[in-house]
Every structure is written in structure tokens, then in C-alpha cells.
Design a protein around this motif. Structure first.
Motif, PDB file in Angstrom:
ATOM      1  N   ARG A  47     -12.084 -27.113   8.674  1.00  0.00           N
ATOM      2  CA  ARG A  47     -11.217 -27.769   9.637  1.00  0.00           C
ATOM      3  C   ARG A  47     -11.958 -28.938  10.292  1.00  0.00           C
ATOM      4  O   ARG A  47     -13.174 -28.880  10.481  1.00  0.00           O
ATOM      5  CB  ARG A  47     -10.770 -26.776  10.713  1.00  0.00           C
ATOM      6  N   ILE A  48     -11.203 -29.966  10.625  1.00  0.00           N
ATOM      7  CA  ILE A  48     -11.722 -31.126  11.357  1.00  0.00           C
ATOM      8  C   ILE A  48     -11.145 -31.083  12.772  1.00  0.00           C
ATOM      9  O   ILE A  48      -9.954 -30.822  12.956  1.00  0.00           O
ATOM     10  CB  ILE A  48     -11.300 -32.441  10.681  1.00  0.00           C
ATOM     11  N   VAL A  49     -11.996 -31.334  13.746  1.00  0.00           N
ATOM     12  CA  VAL A  49     -11.543 -31.443  15.131  1.00  0.00           C
ATOM     13  C   VAL A  49     -11.570 -32.924  15.514  1.00  0.00           C
ATOM     14  O   VAL A  49     -12.642 -33.525  15.636  1.00  0.00           O
ATOM     15  CB  VAL A  49     -12.433 -30.632  16.091  1.00  0.00           C
ATOM     16  N   LEU A  50     -10.391 -33.532  15.671  1.00  0.00           N
ATOM     17  CA  LEU A  50     -10.318 -34.945  16.022  1.00  0.00           C
ATOM     18  C   LEU A  50     -10.675 -35.152  17.493  1.00  0.00           C
ATOM     19  O   LEU A  50     -10.774 -34.192  18.269  1.00  0.00           O
ATOM     20  CB  LEU A  50      -8.922 -35.483  15.736  1.00  0.00           C
ATOM     21  N   SER A  51     -10.848 -36.405  17.870  1.00  0.00           N
ATOM     22  CA  SER A  51     -11.284 -36.711  19.235  1.00  0.00           C
ATOM     23  C   SER A  51     -10.284 -36.248  20.286  1.00  0.00           C
ATOM     24  O   SER A  51     -10.662 -35.979  21.424  1.00  0.00           O
ATOM     25  CB  SER A  51     -11.527 -38.218  19.376  1.00  0.00           C
ATOM     26  N   ASP A  52      -8.990 -36.127  19.892  1.00  0.00           N
ATOM     27  CA  ASP A  52      -7.976 -35.665  20.841  1.00  0.00           C
ATOM     28  C   ASP A  52      -7.784 -34.156  20.792  1.00  0.00           C
ATOM     29  O   ASP A  52      -6.868 -33.618  21.420  1.00  0.00           O
ATOM     30  CB  ASP A  52      -6.642 -36.371  20.587  1.00  0.00           C
ATOM     31  N   GLY A  53      -8.651 -33.457  20.047  1.00  0.00           N
ATOM     32  CA  GLY A  53      -8.568 -32.008  19.958  1.00  0.00           C
ATOM     33  C   GLY A  53      -7.677 -31.500  18.844  1.00  0.00           C
ATOM     34  O   GLY A  53      -7.630 -30.298  18.573  1.00  0.00           O
ATOM     35  N   GLN A  54      -6.969 -32.388  18.166  1.00  0.00           N
ATOM     36  CA  GLN A  54      -6.082 -31.984  17.077  1.00  0.00           C
ATOM     37  C   GLN A  54      -6.896 -31.416  15.915  1.00  0.00           C
ATOM     38  O   GLN A  54      -7.981 -31.909  15.579  1.00  0.00           O
ATOM     39  CB  GLN A  54      -5.264 -33.188  16.604  1.00  0.00           C
ATOM     40  N   LEU A  55      -6.348 -30.367  15.286  1.00  0.00           N
ATOM     41  CA  LEU A  55      -7.008 -29.744  14.139  1.00  0.00           C
ATOM     42  C   LEU A  55      -6.383 -30.236  12.846  1.00  0.00           C
ATOM     43  O   LEU A  55      -5.156 -30.349  12.732  1.00  0.00           O
ATOM     44  CB  LEU A  55      -6.873 -28.223  14.197  1.00  0.00           C
ATOM     45  N   ARG A  56      -7.234 -30.518  11.856  1.00  0.00           N
ATOM     46  CA  ARG A  56      -6.765 -30.810  10.504  1.00  0.00           C
ATOM     47  C   ARG A  56      -7.452 -29.844   9.543  1.00  0.00           C
ATOM     48  O   ARG A  56      -8.653 -29.600   9.641  1.00  0.00           O
ATOM     49  CB  ARG A  56      -7.077 -32.256  10.110  1.00  0.00           C
ATOM     50  N   TYR A  57      -6.678 -29.330   8.605  1.00  0.00           N
ATOM     51  CA  TYR A  57      -7.209 -28.438   7.579  1.00  0.00           C
ATOM     52  C   TYR A  57      -7.455 -29.258   6.314  1.00  0.00           C
ATOM     53  O   TYR A  57      -6.564 -29.963   5.830  1.00  0.00           O
ATOM     54  CB  TYR A  57      -6.227 -27.303   7.289  1.00  0.00           C
ATOM     55  N   ILE A  58      -8.670 -29.163   5.798  1.00  0.00           N
ATOM     56  CA  ILE A  58      -9.083 -29.971   4.645  1.00  0.00           C
ATOM     57  C   ILE A  58      -9.517 -29.058   3.511  1.00  0.00           C
ATOM     58  O   ILE A  58     -10.242 -28.075   3.728  1.00  0.00           O
ATOM     59  CB  ILE A  58     -10.244 -30.918   5.009  1.00  0.00           C
ATOM     60  N   THR A  59      -9.083 -29.381   2.299  1.00  0.00           N
ATOM     61  CA  THR A  59      -9.622 -28.716   1.114  1.00  0.00           C
ATOM     62  C   THR A  59     -10.319 -29.766   0.268  1.00  0.00           C
ATOM     63  O   THR A  59      -9.833 -30.897   0.134  1.00  0.00           O
ATOM     64  CB  THR A  59      -8.518 -28.013   0.310  1.00  0.00           C
ATOM     65  N   SER A  60     -11.482 -29.429  -0.268  1.00  0.00           N
ATOM     66  CA  SER A  60     -12.295 -30.374  -1.022  1.00  0.00           C
ATOM     67  C   SER A  60     -12.661 -29.762  -2.366  1.00  0.00           C
ATOM     68  O   SER A  60     -13.007 -28.580  -2.449  1.00  0.00           O
ATOM     69  CB  SER A  60     -13.566 -30.712  -0.246  1.00  0.00           C
ATOM     70  N   ARG A  61     -12.577 -30.588  -3.407  1.00  0.00           N
ATOM     71  CA  ARG A  61     -12.956 -30.152  -4.744  1.00  0.00           C
ATOM     72  C   ARG A  61     -13.829 -31.233  -5.363  1.00  0.00           C
ATOM     73  O   ARG A  61     -13.534 -32.424  -5.244  1.00  0.00           O
ATOM     74  CB  ARG A  61     -11.712 -29.938  -5.611  1.00  0.00           C
ATOM     75  N   GLY A  62     -14.912 -30.820  -5.991  1.00  0.00           N
ATOM     76  CA  GLY A  62     -15.812 -31.818  -6.568  1.00  0.00           C
ATOM     77  C   GLY A  62     -16.653 -31.260  -7.696  1.00  0.00           C
ATOM     78  O   GLY A  62     -16.369 -30.201  -8.261  1.00  0.00           O
ATOM     79  N   GLU A  63     -17.719 -31.983  -7.973  1.00  0.00           N
ATOM     80  CA  GLU A  63     -18.579 -31.640  -9.098  1.00  0.00           C
ATOM     81  C   GLU A  63     -19.996 -32.107  -8.803  1.00  0.00           C
ATOM     82  O   GLU A  63     -20.205 -33.136  -8.140  1.00  0.00           O
ATOM     83  CB  GLU A  63     -18.044 -32.322 -10.364  1.00  0.00           C
ATOM     84  N   VAL A  64     -20.961 -31.354  -9.273  1.00  0.00           N
ATOM     85  CA  VAL A  64     -22.367 -31.721  -9.131  1.00  0.00           C
ATOM     86  C   VAL A  64     -22.731 -32.699 -10.239  1.00  0.00           C
ATOM     87  O   VAL A  64     -22.456 -32.455 -11.414  1.00  0.00           O
ATOM     88  CB  VAL A  64     -23.272 -30.473  -9.224  1.00  0.00           C
ATOM     89  N   LEU A  65     -23.335 -33.807  -9.855  1.00  0.00           N
ATOM     90  CA  LEU A  65     -23.862 -34.773 -10.820  1.00  0.00           C
ATOM     91  C   LEU A  65     -25.347 -34.948 -10.562  1.00  0.00           C
ATOM     92  O   LEU A  65     -25.776 -35.027  -9.407  1.00  0.00           O
ATOM     93  CB  LEU A  65     -23.159 -36.128 -10.677  1.00  0.00           C
ATOM     94  N   ARG A  66     -26.115 -35.001 -11.611  1.00  0.00           N
ATOM     95  CA  ARG A  66     -27.562 -35.210 -11.472  1.00  0.00           C
ATOM     96  C   ARG A  66     -27.949 -36.561 -12.057  1.00  0.00           C
ATOM     97  O   ARG A  66     -27.450 -36.961 -13.107  1.00  0.00           O
ATOM     98  CB  ARG A  66     -28.344 -34.089 -12.161  1.00  0.00           C
TER      99      ARG A  66
END
Length: 468
Positions: free
Chosen positions: A221-240
Motif C-alpha cells: 500500500r502507498i500512503v499519499l501526502s493527504d493520507g489516502q491509501l492506494r493498493y499496488i501490485t507489482s510484477r517483474g523479473e530479475v535481470l543480471r
């Protein structure tokens, strides 16, 4: 003691590779002839100046935070006394007559340790990869389709230096203006929910020992400066990197509305079962799940395509991914609207064309669509047709300064006409593309025509307004 700058000039003058030498204050003390030729500079232009002053940021590219990562890399070398290989960055080069030329680089920074044990100089060896990056424009366009269609924001993170490169959509999600967060991830970590932050940090650290191409997933979750909550999902990959250093590259999505829908639906089911009034919520959830399933298909195809070395096969995969994403875009916009059965086709096609072209090339495409609502079973074939027709000629259109017009208008009382018109050239459809457009047209009881005009071409599909 001999003059340091003169010594470097003598040593570097005949070197065939591009090298720039900086002192510990990041002031340029020498450059090879190859470096000067590569950057269209003279020694008098740059020697004795700080590198960030000698090569200022392109004012038209402010917010891309490319100068920031360069400085972070150099200071990381000063601090660790170890070489650092950067990922591809855009760093435009100022021209002697004014203006900038677009350039993409992969710099390697190597420290020279003095007698005191501290870094006395840094040698920069940049590789100009502009040509290969520009040749990948079509792949970039397809990637933008994925991001915009699914409301995805792209990011790249280097744990070793905390360098955090991302699209403007990431800044927006975290409540920053474009580029405001700076070149490192610390300000973004600071906006994560304090309960979620330790878990995210632990996950990132665990990826440091993971093999190349390991898939990573996490939510927070992200807490914005006004206190609002955002739910985030992240998908990625490891690169070397070639030296084994870890980078994480991926996308993130705002799923706040999804979580709210899921909670509301769960409450409705628990309290009194699913009533008729919840049908829209159910349909919205179905569209959401279909979109996610298709996005998984597209992601799987893209991961597989990275392992393909044959260019023809790779292009076939890329085209398949683009077609899947055109369908994803419909379900994405369906579940994010109050009406889960129809699509605002004018708004949808404007966004789809922007997804395909990107902001920079959007001036080449005009979208002229009547305001109307179309059912899903029509919106999907229309999206696939537009995707096919625009992508077939996009690179040629941009390269030659041509224009495309995408239109969907009434053609009499009984018919609608979807058309793509180019002012020059041909439609560019392959045999497979023609078969696909014809097949999609048949799904909406349409008739497909491809005409060469005096000053260009026109591809059109006419279909009845009413669903049979």
C-alpha cells in the motif's frame, strides 16, 4: 609536476575507444578522440568543466531523470571504489549550433585508485546504443499498448545504487509530479505503508541471490501526502548484468478499485447472497478476471519471446502479443466503468491509438469517431482491426512524416464504417493481417475493402448498426 590535462591528452589521443576521464570532483580532465567524435565536442568544450555542466540535461526532456542516474552512478563509484555498469539511459547531446540530438548509452564507470587508497579518477567508457534502441520502436509501441491497456506503470530498480528509473505513471501513482521523486527509490519507499515496507524490503533483498529471469511478485500500500491509501501490485523479473549485478525490471498497477470491489462483493454475498442489484459488480469482476487472464497470457508470451533468437519467430510472437493486448484493452475499460456491457467506443479508440503510437508520435494519427456505445462483442473485433491496421504502417508513417486517420462514423441509417486512411504509401497488411482483419470483420457481419487511392490508401470495414 607536468600538467595533468596535457598528460591525459597525450595518453588518450590515439585510443580507438571512447574514454572520458574525470577527477574526484567529477571535473573532466581528458577525453579520447573517439569520445570527442562520438559526442561532437572538442577538448576546449569540455575539459576543465564538471560533466553535468559540460553535458547539460536536454530542457525538452526534463522529468526523464536521466542525468540523475548518471550522477548517482559516478558517486557510487567514488563511494565504493568499484566499477559500475549502467543500464541503457537516454542522455541527449548538445549541438555546437544549438539544440540537442537524441542519444542512448550504456556507460561503464571504472575507478582509478590513487596512492591514498581513494578514487583519484573515474574513467567513463560509454557505448552508443541509439541505433539499436530506435530500431526497437515497434516493440516499444507494443509495450506501451500493454502498459496503457492494463493501466500499468513500468519501472527498473538497481538495488546496489538505489537507482530507480520509471515511467511518469509511477510518479503519478506515488503522488509525485513527473521527475519530482528524483533518480533514486528512497522517496518512493518512504511513501509505502509502514506495515508493508519491511516485507517489500525483505523481498527485494531476497532477489539479490536469485538467478537471471526469476519472476518477482509483491503487493503493498502507498500512503499519499493527504493520507489516502492506494493498493499496488507489482510484477517483474530479475535481470543480471554482464558482471552479475542484479537489476529488477517490471510493471505496477493500481488495484485500489479492485480491492474495493472485492470487499463490496464479499460483504454482499456474506450478508444476503448475490442479489440482482449485484449483477453489475459480478460482470465487472468477470471482465477484471478475463483481463487478468489475458494479461498473464501476454506476459507469458513476452517472457518466452525473450529467449527466441530467430528474428522471424520473435516478430510473430510480438504480433501475437499486440493482438492479445488489443482485446485486453476492452475488458480493462469495461470493468473500470459503471456499465459492464458496453464500451464508449470513441473514448476507447482514442486511447487505443494513443497506446499504439505513444505521446511523441500521436500527432501522426487523427481519430475521428462518432460518440456511441457498442457492446463488447463488437468492441473487441473493432479493437483488433484497428490494432492490426495501425501497427502495420506505424513505423513507415512516422519515418516519412505521413498521417493516418482512424474513423468510425455512420454510413447511412443502417451502417457504420470503420476506416483507416493514409495520405501516402499502402496499407502494409501482411497476408496474415489481411486474413485476421477479414475474420474480425465477419464477426460483426462486416465487409472488408482495401483500396489504393490517388494520394494514399483507404482500408474500410462496413457493418450494420444493429446487432443481428
Amino acid at each position: 609536476m607536468p600538467n595533468t590535462i596535457t598528460d591525459f591528452s597525450i595518453i588518450l589521443q590515439g585510443m580507438p575507444q571512447p574514454y572520458l576521464v574525470l577527477d574526484a570532483e567529477l571535473v573532466i580532465v581528458g577525453a579520447s578522440d573517439a569520445y570527442l567524435a562520438l559526442t561532437d565536442r572538442t577538448r576546449d568544450d569540455i575539459v576543465g568543466r564538471n560533466i553535468l555542466e559540460a553535458f547539460p540535461e536536454n530542457p525538452d526532456a526534463i522529468g526523464t531523470v536521466e542525468q540523475g542516474p548518471l550522477e548517482v552512478s559516478l558517486r557510487h563509484v567514488l563511494h565504493t571504489r568499484r566499477p559500475h555498469e549502467m543500464a541503457v539511459i537516454q542522455y541527449d547531446i548538445p549541438q555546437p549550433g544549438g539544440g540537442f540530438v537524441q542519444k542512448f548509452w550504456t556507460p561503464v564507470h571504472t575507478p582509478v585508485i590513487g596512492e591514498s587508497g581513494e578514487v583519484q579518477y573515474i574513467i567513463q567508457n560509454p557505448m552508443d546504443v541509439t541505433e539499436s534502441v530506435l530500431q526497437a520502436r515497434e516493440a516499444d509501441a507494443r509495450l506501451r499498448v500493454a502498459h496503457h491497456a492494463a493501466n500499468l506503470a513500468s519501472w527498473e530498480y538497481e538495488p546496489e545504487t538505489d537507482i530507480w528509473r520509471r515511467s511518469h505513471a509511477v510518479d503519478e501513482l506515488f503522488g509525485f509530479a513527473p521527475g519530482e521523486g528524483g533518480p533514486v527509490a528512497a522517496p518512493f519507499f518512504a511513501r509505502m505503508h509502514p506495515v508493508d515496507l519491511p516485507r517489500v524490503v525483505e523481498l527485494v533483498n531476497s532477489f539479490l541471490g536469485s538467478p537471471d529471469q526469476t519472476i518477482v511478485n509483491f503487493e503493498y500500500r502507498i500512503v499519499l501526502s493527504d493520507g489516502q491509501l492506494r493498493y499496488i501490485t507489482s510484477r517483474g523479473e530479475v535481470l543480471r548484468t554482464s558482471k552479475g549485478k542484479v537489476r529488477l525490471i517490471g510493471v505496477m498497477m493500481d488495484v485500489t478499485e479492485d480491492r474495493a470491489r472485492e470487499a463490496a462483493l464479499a460483504n454482499a454475498v456474506e450478508a444476503q447472497g448475490v442479489l440482482l442489484e449485484q449483477k453489475d459488480a459480478l460482470l465487472s469482476e468477470v471482465n477484471h478476471r478475463v483481463k487478468n487472464s489475458l494479461q498473464l497470457v501476454a506476459s507469458t508470451l513476452r517472457l518466452q519471446s525473450r529467449r527466441i533468437t530467430d528474428s522471424t519467430t520473435a516478430e510473430a510472437f510480438s504480433q501475437a502479443i499486440s493482438r492479445v493486448r488489443a482485446i485486453i484493452s476492452v475488458h480493462e475499460r469495461l470493468y473500470r466503468t459503471e456499465n459492464s456491457l458496453t464500451v464508449d467506443i470513441a473514448d476507447h479508440l482514442r486511447k487505443l491509438c494513443l497506446d499504439l503510437t505513444g505521446d511523441e508520435a500521436s500527432t501522426h494519427v487523427t481519430v475521428d469517431v462518432d460518440e456511441m456505445q457498442l457492446p463488447t462483442e463488437r468492441a473487441i473485433p473493432i479493437s483488433v482491426i484497428v490494432n492490426e491496421l495501425v501497427m502495420a504502417v506505424l513505423n513507415d508513417t512516422i519515418a516519412h512524416g505521413r498521417r493516418l486517420t482512424v474513423s468510425l462514423t455512420g454510413n447511412g441509417d443502417e451502417e457504420l464504417e470503420l476506416a483507416v486512411t493514409g495520405n501516402k504509401g499502402t496499407s502494409g497488411l501482411s497476408e496474415l493481417g489481411t486474413r485476421l482483419v477479414t475474420s474480425m470483420a465477419a464477426q460483426i457481419d462486416g465487409r472488408f475493402s482495401d483500396n489504393v487511392l490517388g494520394d494514399g490508401y483507404r482500408v474500410a470495414v462496413r457493418f450494420p448498426k444493429a446487432v443481428k
